[in-house]
Design an enzyme around this catalytic site. Structure first.
Site, PDB file in Angstrom:
ATOM      1  N   GLU A 168      -6.089  -8.407   0.323  1.00 41.16           N
ATOM      2  CA  GLU A 168      -6.420  -8.550   1.738  1.00 41.16           C
ATOM      3  C   GLU A 168      -7.908  -8.324   1.917  1.00 41.16           C
ATOM      4  O   GLU A 168      -8.458  -7.344   1.426  1.00 41.16           O
ATOM      5  CB  GLU A 168      -5.671  -7.513   2.598  1.00 41.16           C
ATOM      6  CG  GLU A 168      -4.167  -7.662   2.589  1.00 41.16           C
ATOM      7  CD  GLU A 168      -3.467  -6.621   3.487  1.00 41.16           C
ATOM      8  OE1 GLU A 168      -4.159  -5.920   4.257  1.00 41.16           O
ATOM      9  OE2 GLU A 168      -2.233  -6.523   3.396  1.00 41.16           O
TER      10      GLU A 168
ATOM     11  N   GLU B  58       0.824  -1.209   0.000  1.00 39.93           N
ATOM     12  CA  GLU B  58       0.000   0.000   0.000  1.00 39.93           C
ATOM     13  C   GLU B  58       0.864   1.268   0.000  1.00 39.93           C
ATOM     14  O   GLU B  58       0.623   2.183   0.798  1.00 39.93           O
ATOM     15  CB  GLU B  58      -0.959  -0.009   1.191  1.00 39.93           C
ATOM     16  CG  GLU B  58      -1.856  -1.245   1.240  1.00 39.93           C
ATOM     17  CD  GLU B  58      -2.904  -1.188   2.351  1.00 39.93           C
ATOM     18  OE1 GLU B  58      -2.876  -0.244   3.153  1.00 39.93           O
ATOM     19  OE2 GLU B  58      -3.767  -2.074   2.386  1.00 39.93           O
TER      20      GLU B  58
END
Ligand SMILES: *[C@@H]1O[C@H](CO)[C@@H](O)[C@H](O)[C@H]1NC(C)=O
Ligand SMILES: *[C@@H]1O[C@H](CO)[C@@H](O)[C@H](O)[C@H]1NC(C)=O
Ligand SMILES: *[C@@H]1O[C@H](CO)[C@@H](O)[C@H](O)[C@H]1NC(C)=O
Ligand SMILES: *[C@@H]1O[C@H](CO)[C@@H](O)[C@H](O)[C@H]1NC(C)=O
Ligand SMILES: *[C@@H]1O[C@H](CO)[C@@H](O)[C@H](O)[C@H]1NC(C)=O
Ligand SMILES: *[C@@H]1O[C@H](CO)[C@@H](O)[C@H](O)[C@H]1NC(C)=O
Length: 479
Positions: free
Chosen positions: A264, A119
């Site tokens: 995720e 990220e």
């Protein structure tokens, strides 16, 4: 080549063909930010027992890759953000990474993806990785291609769903965030050119956590009384809406066919009022059923959704900066014990516990019955224990939130004592504490005993079907 070798060669080819095809079913994120991590061999056995055939790792840990050797489990290999700078600025660093962390394992580990960074475009990083993410991806891919693995191993980057947004209240308003729009198009073009998927992390729990007005049922998969209508497409769960916002963003920019993997997805079980076993079970089971149904999303109907649960096992050493729930995302506790009933869509009806785990002695550190709550040493002792241990289960509306004051203090003492591997000196809080053999667990609050990662007894040998390994090696050797 005699007939025997020919036979093994054919069988070996068949095995490789099976290994070579993509596996369905949900994957899992295997993180290792724990003070007392399970041995990699135990975790691999846990994955196999639960028929989890895909894992995502956050970095290349050779002991983990060795344990995954010849397991048949598909691997997505992560690279931490702090490596992006050197990988971006130095092509030879990327070559070194590939040779040390990929080439050296790929003959026995089924590595399918490299996930560079984690990220990196999150707003909280203040743009630290804006200029390095894409060049790092490019250098890694060149190195993978040069090493000869360009077809097998795709290079991608795990992004948070915050890289896109909708200008309206429905997915069709989706596009990439304005401040990173150009960069996103370059990244998407890179992925498309390399045949790599867009990897996105989607967190309905965080939607609920961040916004007290977020409609509760919309976070789950059991329907919602006020579904969104997007030009005839109906959304009754935020996961589909989020996923399709990405599909729209891709489509609007000319990449409507890019494959998507959910890197995720999950729900924590402690550390917040909405983080408990019931809700985590509801979310994760709903998610798995949704994926197993093969229905896809309104924008990609009947498409199989590829996703990795976050996460496999609790990690008690993660930063609590995102919130106290951060150490409680596992579908298993730190020791590989299942938290709740979960059908992963495999032949098992529930989760199978880790085998071969060795624990410290069955004893706990608690507040001494003769100590007084009014003792002025209590507050500094608890502060010290909690600063050096994990008290994220002690807050308001958490699993240990209903303890009385004595139990609360005991919890802090015990957590510290266990983390210190039950050292005698770790249960000496100014005459306030004693070691007990009676389990102080109460209600939903578990007083854990830590895994033994110190003694040599802890190195258990897993009874692995050795013959099969030898046979497989023979087979591979003939090809
Ligand atoms: C291999 O990966 C590990 C973990 O991500 C990292 O610490 C190490 O530096 C890497 N090796 C090279 C040569 O970059
Ligand atoms: C980002 O900026 C804020 C405010 O300037 C600062 O508090 C924070 O530490 C920075 N975060 C990082 C990762 O640099
Ligand atoms: C997307 O894929 C479909 C089916 O494979 C194909 O017909 C279509 O032309 C593709 N569209 C683009 C923009 O590549
Ligand atoms: C879980 O959390 C929800 C929402 O905060 C709450 O309504 C429910 O009672 C909790 N369940 C348990 C078993 O704690
Ligand atoms: C229990 O301990 C936590 C952490 O030290 C604290 O925030 C909480 O108020 C305590 N609760 C009680 C009932 O003592
Ligand atoms: C603990 O108690 C003993 C006996 O009462 C006393 O001598 C000692 O100073 C105390 N230790 C601490 C750290 O308070």
């Amino acid at each position: 080549m005699n007939m025997g070798w020919l036979f093994y060669g054919v069988v070996g080819y068949m095995i490789l063909s099976i290994i070579g095809s993509r596996v369905d079913g949900i994957g899992a994120n295997w993180g290792t930010q724990a003070t007392h991590p399970l041995q990699p061999e135990i975790v691999v056995r846990l994955l196999k027992d639960n028929e989890i055939q895909k894992v995502k790792l956050f970095e290349a840990d050779s002991s983990i890759l060795n344990a995954l050797s010849n397991s048949g489990i598909e691997v997505m290999l992560g690279i931490p953000n702090d490596m992006l700078y050197s990988l971006a600025t130095d092509a030879s660093a990327a070559e070194d990474w590939v040779s040390q962390n990929l080439s050296s394992h790929i003959s026995s580990v089924d590595i399918r993806y490299v996930a560079a960074g984690n990220e990196p475009l999150l707003a909280t990083y203040n743009g630290s990785y804006l200029t390095t993410t894409l060049p790092a991806l490019q250098n890694i891919r060149s190195a993978v291609v040069n090493a000869g693995y360009g077809n097998q191993v795709k290079v991608t980057v795990p992004l948070n769903a915050a890289v896109y947004q909708s200008s309206t209240t429905v997915p069709s308003g989706g596009d990439f965030r304005a401040d990173i729009h150009d960069l996103m198009l370059q990244i998407v073009d890179f992925l498309n050119a390399g045949g790599a998927p867009f990897l996105v992390n989607i967190y309905p729990f965080i939607s609920l956590y961040d916004d007290p007005h977020f409609p509760f049922d919309y976070a789950f998969f059991n329907g919602y009384s006020l579904p969104l209508n997007d030009n005839g497409k109906t959304y009754d769960n935020v996961f589909d809406a989020n996923y399709d916002t990405l599909v729209w963003a891709l489509e609007k920019n000319g990449y409507g066919n890019l494959s998507i993997i959910v890197g995720e997805i999950g729900w924590p079980t402690d550390g917040d009022k909405n983080a408990n076993l019931t809700l985590a079970q509801r979310f994760n089971q709903g998610c798995i059923n949704h994926i197993s149904s093969g229905n896809g999303t309104p924008m990609r109907p009947n498409a199989s959704i590829d996703a990795y649960l976050f996460s496999l096992i609790d990690e008690d050493d993660k930063s609590t900066e995102p919130g106290n729930f951060e150490r409680h995302w596992g579908i298993f506790y730190f020791d590989g014990t299942p938290k709740y009933e979960l059908n992963l869509g495999t032949s098992n009806s529930g989760l199978v516990a880790a085998k071969g785990v060795t624990y410290l002695r069955k004893q706990w550190c608690v507040m001494s019955p003769s100590a007084s709550l009014g003792d002025p040493e209590v507050a500094p002792s608890v502060s010290y224990a909690c600063a050096n241990a994990d008290c994220t289960s002690l807050g308001y509306e958490t699993s240990c939130g209903n303890l009385n004051a004595r139990q609360n203090i005991s919890y802090a003492f015990n957590n510290y004592y266990q983390r210190q591997d039950q050292l005698d000196s770790a249960c000496k809080f100014s005459n306030l504490s004693v070691v007990t053999k009676a389990d102080p667990s109460a209600g939903t609050c578990k007083f854990f005993i830590m895994i033994d990662t110190t003694s040599s007894d802890a190195v258990v040998s897993i009874s692995f079907p050795r013959m099969h390994v030898v046979l497989l090696l023979l087979l591979l050797g003939t090809l």
